[in-house]
Design a protein around this motif. Structure first.
Motif, PDB file in Angstrom:
ATOM      1  N   ILE A  64      69.432  51.049  35.421  1.00 46.14           N
ATOM      2  CA  ILE A  64      70.699  51.747  35.156  1.00 46.14           C
ATOM      3  C   ILE A  64      70.464  52.761  34.048  1.00 46.14           C
ATOM      4  O   ILE A  64      70.106  52.398  32.922  1.00 46.14           O
ATOM      5  CB  ILE A  64      71.792  50.748  34.706  1.00 46.14           C
ATOM      6  CG1 ILE A  64      71.976  49.644  35.747  1.00 46.14           C
ATOM      7  CG2 ILE A  64      73.100  51.480  34.441  1.00 46.14           C
ATOM      8  CD1 ILE A  64      72.659  50.074  37.012  1.00 46.14           C
ATOM      9  N   ASN A  65      70.653  54.039  34.361  1.00 42.97           N
ATOM     10  CA  ASN A  65      70.374  55.103  33.407  1.00 42.97           C
ATOM     11  C   ASN A  65      71.631  55.906  33.101  1.00 42.97           C
ATOM     12  O   ASN A  65      72.430  56.193  33.996  1.00 42.97           O
ATOM     13  CB  ASN A  65      69.292  56.037  33.958  1.00 42.97           C
ATOM     14  CG  ASN A  65      67.998  55.308  34.221  1.00 42.97           C
ATOM     15  OD1 ASN A  65      67.403  54.757  33.304  1.00 42.97           O
ATOM     16  ND2 ASN A  65      67.558  55.286  35.474  1.00 42.97           N
ATOM     17  N   THR A  66      71.778  56.270  31.845  1.00 41.57           N
ATOM     18  CA  THR A  66      72.911  57.080  31.405  1.00 41.57           C
ATOM     19  C   THR A  66      72.575  58.557  31.537  1.00 41.57           C
ATOM     20  O   THR A  66      71.514  59.003  31.098  1.00 41.57           O
ATOM     21  CB  THR A  66      73.264  56.760  29.943  1.00 41.57           C
ATOM     22  OG1 THR A  66      73.554  55.371  29.814  1.00 41.57           O
ATOM     23  CG2 THR A  66      74.474  57.571  29.491  1.00 41.57           C
ATOM     24  N   LEU A  67      73.472  59.298  32.143  1.00 33.11           N
ATOM     25  CA  LEU A  67      73.321  60.745  32.252  1.00 33.11           C
ATOM     26  C   LEU A  67      74.688  61.357  31.997  1.00 33.11           C
ATOM     27  O   LEU A  67      75.586  61.295  32.842  1.00 33.11           O
ATOM     28  CB  LEU A  67      72.792  61.123  33.637  1.00 33.11           C
ATOM     29  CG  LEU A  67      72.274  62.557  33.796  1.00 33.11           C
ATOM     30  CD1 LEU A  67      71.156  62.836  32.808  1.00 33.11           C
ATOM     31  CD2 LEU A  67      71.779  62.794  35.216  1.00 33.11           C
ATOM     32  N   GLY A  68      74.856  61.911  30.811  1.00 36.51           N
ATOM     33  CA  GLY A  68      76.164  62.422  30.428  1.00 36.51           C
ATOM     34  C   GLY A  68      77.165  61.292  30.332  1.00 36.51           C
ATOM     35  O   GLY A  68      76.931  60.289  29.650  1.00 36.51           O
ATOM     36  N   SER A  69      78.270  61.425  31.037  1.00 36.72           N
ATOM     37  CA  SER A  69      79.325  60.417  30.995  1.00 36.72           C
ATOM     38  C   SER A  69      79.188  59.386  32.110  1.00 36.72           C
ATOM     39  O   SER A  69      80.036  58.507  32.242  1.00 36.72           O
ATOM     40  CB  SER A  69      80.692  61.097  31.101  1.00 36.72           C
ATOM     41  OG  SER A  69      80.807  61.790  32.341  1.00 36.72           O
ATOM     42  N   LEU A  70      78.126  59.501  32.911  1.00 32.46           N
ATOM     43  CA  LEU A  70      77.979  58.637  34.081  1.00 32.46           C
ATOM     44  C   LEU A  70      76.776  57.721  33.946  1.00 32.46           C
ATOM     45  O   LEU A  70      75.866  57.964  33.148  1.00 32.46           O
ATOM     46  CB  LEU A  70      77.825  59.489  35.342  1.00 32.46           C
ATOM     47  CG  LEU A  70      78.944  60.476  35.650  1.00 32.46           C
ATOM     48  CD1 LEU A  70      78.576  61.325  36.858  1.00 32.46           C
ATOM     49  CD2 LEU A  70      80.249  59.745  35.902  1.00 32.46           C
ATOM     50  N   LEU A  71      76.790  56.660  34.745  1.00 35.23           N
ATOM     51  CA  LEU A  71      75.639  55.779  34.880  1.00 35.23           C
ATOM     52  C   LEU A  71      75.083  55.923  36.292  1.00 35.23           C
ATOM     53  O   LEU A  71      75.840  55.953  37.263  1.00 35.23           O
ATOM     54  CB  LEU A  71      76.040  54.314  34.638  1.00 35.23           C
ATOM     55  CG  LEU A  71      76.567  53.951  33.255  1.00 35.23           C
ATOM     56  CD1 LEU A  71      76.996  52.481  33.226  1.00 35.23           C
ATOM     57  CD2 LEU A  71      75.523  54.208  32.179  1.00 35.23           C
ATOM     58  N   TYR A  72      73.773  56.001  36.402  1.00 37.93           N
ATOM     59  CA  TYR A  72      73.115  56.053  37.693  1.00 37.93           C
ATOM     60  C   TYR A  72      72.334  54.763  37.906  1.00 37.93           C
ATOM     61  O   TYR A  72      71.484  54.399  37.082  1.00 37.93           O
ATOM     62  CB  TYR A  72      72.168  57.253  37.789  1.00 37.93           C
ATOM     63  CG  TYR A  72      72.890  58.566  37.975  1.00 37.93           C
ATOM     64  CD1 TYR A  72      73.096  59.097  39.241  1.00 37.93           C
ATOM     65  CD2 TYR A  72      73.399  59.264  36.880  1.00 37.93           C
ATOM     66  CE1 TYR A  72      73.779  60.286  39.416  1.00 37.93           C
ATOM     67  CE2 TYR A  72      74.079  60.457  37.043  1.00 37.93           C
ATOM     68  CZ  TYR A  72      74.270  60.962  38.321  1.00 37.93           C
ATOM     69  OH  TYR A  72      74.952  62.140  38.491  1.00 37.93           O
ATOM     70  N   ALA A  73      72.662  54.058  38.983  1.00 39.16           N
ATOM     71  CA  ALA A  73      71.904  52.873  39.388  1.00 39.16           C
ATOM     72  C   ALA A  73      70.915  53.321  40.454  1.00 39.16           C
ATOM     73  O   ALA A  73      71.326  53.828  41.505  1.00 39.16           O
ATOM     74  CB  ALA A  73      72.836  51.793  39.932  1.00 39.16           C
ATOM     75  N   VAL A  74      69.624  53.129  40.199  1.00 37.03           N
ATOM     76  CA  VAL A  74      68.613  53.733  41.065  1.00 37.03           C
ATOM     77  C   VAL A  74      67.669  52.663  41.617  1.00 37.03           C
ATOM     78  O   VAL A  74      66.587  52.421  41.071  1.00 37.03           O
ATOM     79  CB  VAL A  74      67.819  54.815  40.311  1.00 37.03           C
ATOM     80  CG1 VAL A  74      66.928  55.595  41.286  1.00 37.03           C
ATOM     81  CG2 VAL A  74      68.755  55.773  39.587  1.00 37.03           C
ATOM     82  N   PRO A  75      68.062  51.992  42.702  1.00 35.09           N
ATOM     83  CA  PRO A  75      67.123  51.090  43.383  1.00 35.09           C
ATOM     84  C   PRO A  75      66.029  51.904  44.062  1.00 35.09           C
ATOM     85  O   PRO A  75      66.238  53.054  44.453  1.00 35.09           O
ATOM     86  CB  PRO A  75      67.998  50.378  44.417  1.00 35.09           C
ATOM     87  CG  PRO A  75      69.419  50.734  44.072  1.00 35.09           C
ATOM     88  CD  PRO A  75      69.377  52.031  43.354  1.00 35.09           C
ATOM     89  N   ALA A  76      64.867  51.301  44.232  1.00 31.79           N
ATOM     90  CA  ALA A  76      63.810  51.933  45.007  1.00 31.79           C
ATOM     91  C   ALA A  76      64.009  51.576  46.480  1.00 31.79           C
ATOM     92  O   ALA A  76      64.081  50.399  46.835  1.00 31.79           O
ATOM     93  CB  ALA A  76      62.447  51.471  44.534  1.00 31.79           C
ATOM     94  N   ILE A  77      64.123  52.594  47.308  1.00 31.95           N
ATOM     95  CA  ILE A  77      64.276  52.369  48.746  1.00 31.95           C
ATOM     96  C   ILE A  77      62.992  52.716  49.500  1.00 31.95           C
ATOM     97  O   ILE A  77      62.939  52.632  50.716  1.00 31.95           O
ATOM     98  CB  ILE A  77      65.468  53.165  49.313  1.00 31.95           C
ATOM     99  CG1 ILE A  77      65.300  54.658  49.055  1.00 31.95           C
ATOM    100  CG2 ILE A  77      66.770  52.658  48.717  1.00 31.95           C
ATOM    101  CD1 ILE A  77      66.378  55.523  49.712  1.00 31.95           C
ATOM    102  N   GLN A  78      61.959  53.108  48.748  1.00 29.25           N
ATOM    103  CA  GLN A  78      60.643  53.362  49.316  1.00 29.25           C
ATOM    104  C   GLN A  78      59.605  53.178  48.221  1.00 29.25           C
ATOM    105  O   GLN A  78      59.872  53.418  47.038  1.00 29.25           O
ATOM    106  CB  GLN A  78      60.539  54.783  49.894  1.00 29.25           C
ATOM    107  CG  GLN A  78      59.212  55.061  50.609  1.00 29.25           C
ATOM    108  CD  GLN A  78      59.108  56.484  51.146  1.00 29.25           C
ATOM    109  OE1 GLN A  78      59.615  57.412  50.546  1.00 29.25           O
ATOM    110  NE2 GLN A  78      58.435  56.653  52.278  1.00 29.25           N
TER     111      GLN A  78
END
Length: 602
Positions: free
Chosen positions: A282-296
């Motif tokens: 889970i990474n913070t970018l500005g005011s949002l959080l990005y959840a980045v699972p690996a799909i490959q």
């Protein structure tokens, strides 16, 4: 206003002039508030225009999705958080409590304290006593998770692999599989650690020790199962845990054997989902959080170069010794690395689209136009490798090897004594293969670069398409071979038609959009929108062995940015709150999947 002679006290007043009016208004307000809360929990809004059209939504990501790249669409915020199922279980927030915190420190520490290091040179079971550490770990797990070991079927695969089957009562539903590893990489010199690597230390924030990252998943999964069993949870969908013991050396003894066992027992495409560690958290970018699972996952290849030449005494050396010749070959390989390229099938492209769509101010200025087609795949890849995707990041480091096949000279052996010329030199070069390339292309690339140097020194070349007879080249021979060949994995689905992804991504939002009022961490105090978006993983997990069991393979370590420190390095540690929050995800995933039928999952 009544008729003549009518008693004013008996005049019938309209309903809206009576006590019924405030009562009706109160009831309507209650219904309205309930609808608002229901729609909020489900991630949509019945009463306001969509964020893409509302002028007041500049801080909210759009729920509209586009696909200008031609690849499988990665939905962003459209995967709404599911409504908690009506199963009578307690809310997962309780796992963040003080009692749970102390209990998990003890459980995780107990697992860390068993030094289950794994190396390439381990001997056979029963002969190499280094394997016996896994016997110790199994005893620790049995002691700390008695309910799990009493209420599930535990199978031992190939001596140390563990498979837990928590049988569901509905055989018509496909099981879900959670994987984790028992092994860890070597700790290195203990004196370099602030706290000894196999004497876990909790400093009230972090748990220190080798395996604090990887064993967090193992301990977290079993802890959630223990908690659910304590609440007398009886799943309708079978839940499987698979714990390999040699992930750090490729998983051939552990996960591969477990996968073969499960395929023989259940059949191909028999699981609804496989969840493993990995991804970008889970990474913070500005005011949002990005959840980045690996799909490959990128592919994997070790190329071994073996040089055989005449030896001799160091007092009468040739112009170029075997080590000198091999050094020339290495220099040639390193001078011509693979070109970066972001092909249509690379999942990174969709993650970048999410960045542009929802966090435009945070990305490099070239990115929007490049995604729109102003650069071809090679130009785009070169721009990403040189400039990166996000502002204020180390240039190129954030995505370079997601678009480039990497090359690392890792092992070299040659020479045994200072007075003897080496007659044998061996080098191992590791490649992590980008989605747009294949193992065969990498081998052709290596052979083409090696051949001129081999010819210049009158050596024969064998392997990778060359079979020159040694008799024609008396100076010696270079042999090319490979091991651990693994093509880039298939891309797991992330489109809105796939119910497994929607439920998985929605559960991530359910957990990480929640606000923890008790924490001192500002990241958990402020409610932020989470955007789940799949990407590519640079390394390989045990999931590589489970690909025949389902197309829905998601690699995701549920931890916020900055909570996992020095993984696999000196002073490895984990924020205990990250461990607890990861448990919340496992807990809610098991509940949410259990509440769905396979038709809904698609």
């Amino acid at each position: 206003m009544g008729g003549e002679g009518e008693n004013p006290a008996q005049v019938r007043r309209p309903w809206y002039c009576s006590w019924r009016l405030p009562t009706a208004v109160f009831i309507i307000c209650l219904i309205f508030a309930g609808l608002v809360e229901y729609t909020r929990r489900h991630g949509f809004n019945l009463f306001l225009p969509s964020s893409s059209s509302s002028s007041s939504s500049k801080n909210q990501p759009s729920e509209q999705s586009s696909n200008t790249s031609g690849v499988v669409e990665t939905p962003t915020i459209s995967s709404s958080a599911p409504f908690p199922p009506s199963d009578g279980l307690k809310d997962s927030r309780r796992l963040m409590g003080i009692d749970s915190r102390q209990r998990q420190v003890e459980r995780l520490s107990a697992a860390i304290n068993v030094p289950t290091e794994i190396e390439d040179n381990f001997g056979p079971f029963g002969k190499d006593r280094r394997w016996e550490k896994f016997d110790h770990l199994h005893r620790v797990l049995k002691a700390h998770f008695p309910r799990v070991h009493s209420n599930t079927t535990v199978e031992t695969i190939n001596k140390y692999g563990l498979v837990y089957t928590w049988k569901g009562w509905n055989d018509n539903l496909k099981p879900i599989l959670f994987t984790a590893q028992q092994d860890v990489v070597p700790s290195g010199p203990w004196l370099k650690w602030k706290h000894r690597p196999y004497q876990a230390f909790h400093d009230n924030s972090y748990v220190w020790g080798r395996g604090s990252h990887s064993k967090s998943n193992l301990v977290g999964l079993l802890s959630v199962a223990e908690e659910l069993l304590e609440q007398r949870f009886e799943p309708q969908r079978t839940i499987l845990f698979a714990f390999g013991f040699d992930k750090e050396t490729g998983g051939l003894l552990g996960a591969k054997q477990i996968a073969q066992h499960l395929e023989k027992k259940l059949g191909k495409d028999s699981l609804a989902m496989v969840h493993d560690e990995g991804g970008m958290g889970i990474n913070t970018l500005g005011s949002l959080l990005y959840a980045v699972p690996a799909i490959q996952e990128k592919g994997f290849l070790n190329v071994v170069l073996s040089l055989e030449v005449s030896g001799g005494h160091s007092s009468q050396p040739p112009e170029h010794t075997g080590i000198g010749i091999m050094s020339e070959i290495i220099t040639e390989l390193e001078s011509k690395s693979f070109a970066p390229k972001i092909a249509a099938m690379n999942p990174l492209r969709n993650l970048l689209q999410c960045y542009v769509r929802h966090s435009r101010k945070e990305v490099e200025n070239f990115l929007p136009s490049a995604l729109a087609g102003d650069q071809d795949e090679l130009q785009f890849g070169e721009s990403l490798a040189e400039r990166g995707s996000l502002k204020f990041e180390n240039k190129g480091r954030d995505v370079e090897f997601m678009v480039r096949t990497s090359q690392a000279v890792d092992i070299i052996r040659g020479g045994v004594q200072d007075s003897l010329l080496p007659d044998s030199v061996n080098v191992t070069v590791n490649y992590r293969i980008a989605p747009h390339q294949t193992i065969e292309e990498v081998k052709e690339h290596v052979a083409a670069l090696v051949y001129p140097t081999v010819q210049r020194h009158s050596l024969a070349l064998r392997g990778f398409g060359y079979e020159e007879p040694g008799s024609n080249y008396p100076a010696g021979v270079v042999t090319l071979s490979s091991n651990s060949d693994l093509e880039p994995s298939p891309v797991s689905p992330t489109d809105d038609k796939n119910g497994v992804w929607k439920l998985f991504a929605g559960t991530i939002r359910q957990v990480f959009e929640d606000v923890d009022v008790a924490t001192a961490d500002p990241e958990r105090k402020e409610k932020r929108t989470v955007i789940p978006a799949g990407s590519i993983m640079l390394s390989n997990t045990d999931s590589q062995h489970y690909l025949s069991l389902t197309k829905n393979v998601y690699r995701f370590t549920p931890a916020r940015q900055g909570t996992l420190i020095n993984g696999g390095a000196i002073d490895e540690r984990i924020d205990i709150d990250a461990h607890l929050e990861g448990m919340r995800l496992y807990y809610d995933l098991m509940r949410n999947f259990d509440a769905m039928d396979d038709k809904s999952l698609g």
